[in-house]
Design an enzyme around this catalytic site. Structure first.
Site, PDB file in Angstrom:
ATOM      1  N   ASP A  70     -13.694 -75.779  66.426  1.00  0.00           N
ATOM      2  CA  ASP A  70     -14.389 -75.762  67.640  1.00  0.00           C
ATOM      3  C   ASP A  70     -15.558 -74.706  67.262  1.00  0.00           C
ATOM      4  OD1 ASP A  70     -12.696 -77.561  68.686  1.00  0.00           O
ATOM      5  OD2 ASP A  70     -12.177 -75.992  70.415  1.00  0.00           O
ATOM      6  N   HIS A 221     -11.234 -72.950  64.536  1.00  0.00           N
ATOM      7  CA  HIS A 221     -12.560 -72.657  64.833  1.00  0.00           C
ATOM      8  C   HIS A 221     -13.233 -72.492  63.455  1.00  0.00           C
ATOM      9  CE1 HIS A 221     -10.375 -71.889  68.581  1.00  0.00           C
ATOM     10  NE2 HIS A 221     -11.336 -71.789  69.307  1.00  0.00           N
TER      11      HIS A 221
END
Length: 416
Positions: A70, A221
């Site tokens: 992400d 991430h």
């Protein structure tokens, strides 16, 4: 006798085992070997494209881990891609629109190397995103436009910033589904965003959290400040390989991992958008992800293509978004909010303007600013855009002939 036996044996071998004649036409080289392997690999990246059939995704039979990243792309994304490439692994990247705008070359690389692309909103601003559904929708569409402008595909997968738990109520889930999107959360959190600077060892430990499922959707991430996540990635990959997992990319064709609506989200008591807003923004959006034939518009010496979902075919008539068509042909489309009217010209030199009035369904034609005539038309608002009948658009702009045809591969409109 021996020669006859050997000849018979050779013929038996030739006809008993099928082979591809075309493979005999070139010597076996390293390059040919690599090409053959590439042909056996699964098709690249989920990111929904309307110009060709959806690529097949790796099978999820057996134990499968889906690495998801992400908040990118960022300066770290290239390092993540290098690691994935070295291990011959594909992952799913949920991108932010503002980061896509900043690093378009990295988004292109994500797509080119066969990874899946998902939508993670435009700027990750919780206050705006969860103030009400229209704000969330606006950010999703804004990011979608950025991705589409670079790759030509529309991400159908969506991951809510912070996940859906405590943020999504029934309205968010219902309208995202109505719009054709697939919202997905995760079932294993690496913990790399719990605080700033989480060490690699802790991230690895979080990524190894056992779950009662053969499908692991792992949250990580690749946004700025996640250097330790990059450092942890090779060890995480090694762990799942040793456990016998295959690596896959998320697909809108499979049931997503989703958190349930909880009391925190319900207590926000956000009002649902009006039915009129839903009809003009959300209701027709799912068509963007439908399969079908492209529509080729041949207007004089110019040609442009509308992919399935970018046009409608109803009762033998084509409807198209006025702005998209006008701008591709070198014209303009201006929206006048006060009168709910779209003013359209189909070329920079044209003195003819078409005024499509949403409230009344009236089309007024002007030349050099003077009214010439008015006719009724089936203009409508879809996905916050003005859609008009193709025949009305061109016939009233001064074109003399509009013909339509269709083949097994495409639909075509010729305007003269």
């Amino acid at each position: 006798m021996v020669k006859r036996f050997m000849m018979a044996l050779l013929l038996l071998m030739l006809f008993a085992f099928p082979f591809r004649y075309d493979l005999l036409q070139q010597p076996f080289t390293k390059e040919a070997s690599v090409h053959a392997v590439a042909l056996r690999e699964t098709a690249p990246a989920y990111a929904s494209t309307t110009s060709s059939p959806k690529p097949k995704t790796p099978t999820s039979a057996g134990k499968t881990v889906f690495l998801t990243f992400d908040d990118g792309p960022s300066a770290l994304t290239g390092k993540v891609l290098d690691i994935l490439k070295k291990n011959n692994i594909r992952a799913t990247f949920f991108v932010l629109g503002e980061q896509v705008k900043r690093y378009p070359e990295l988004l292109q690389r994500i797509y080119d190397e066969g990874h899946a692309i998902g939508n993670h909103s435009y700027d990750h601003n919780y206050t705006e995103l969860y103030s009400g559904f229209p704000a969330f929708w606006s950010q999703i569409k804004r990011t979608e436009a950025e991705v589409y402008g670079i790759t030509g595909v529309r991400p159908q997968l969506v991951r809510a910033p912070g996940g859906t738990a405590g943020h999504f109520d029934d309205t968010y889930f219902r309208l995202m589904k109505l719009g054709g999107y697939v919202v997905t959360d995760w079932n294993v959190d690496s913990g790399d965003s719990k605080r700033r600077g989480v060490p690699a060892a802790e991230i690895v430990k979080g990524a190894e959290t056992p779950v009662k499922s053969d499908r692991v959707v792992l949250l990580m991430h690749d946004g700025g400040g996640h250097d330790e996540s990059v450092k942890a990635l090779p060890q995480i990959i090694a762990y799942y390989k040793n456990k016998g997992y295959q690596f896959g990319v998320l697909s809108p064709d499979e049931d997503p991992v989703q958190f349930k609506v909880n009391d925190k989200a319900r207590k926000l008591q956000r009002g649902a958008p009006s039915e009129a807003w839903v009809q003009s923004h959300v209701a027709g959006n799912s068509a963007l992800f439908a399969g079908g034939k492209p529509l080729r518009l041949e207007v004089g010496p110019m040609e442009t293509t509308l992919n399935p979902g970018e046009y409608l075919y109803e009762d033998g008539h084509y409807l198209v978004p006025a702005r998209a068509v006008a701008e591709r042909l070198g014209g303009t489309a201006v929206w006048e909010a006060k009168t709910q009217t779209a003013k359209v010209t189909l070329s920079a030199e044209s003195v003819t303007a078409l005024h499509f009035q949403i409230r009344t369904g009236l089309l007024t034609i002007t030349e050099a600013g003077k009214n010439v005539s008015s006719v009724s038309t089936s203009v409508r608002m879809i996905n916050d855009a003005v859609w008009v009948p193709v025949r009305d658009l061109f016939a009233n702009a001064g074109y003399k002939r509009v013909t339509a045809s269709e083949t097994g591969e495409e639909r075509r409109i010729k305007v003269m």
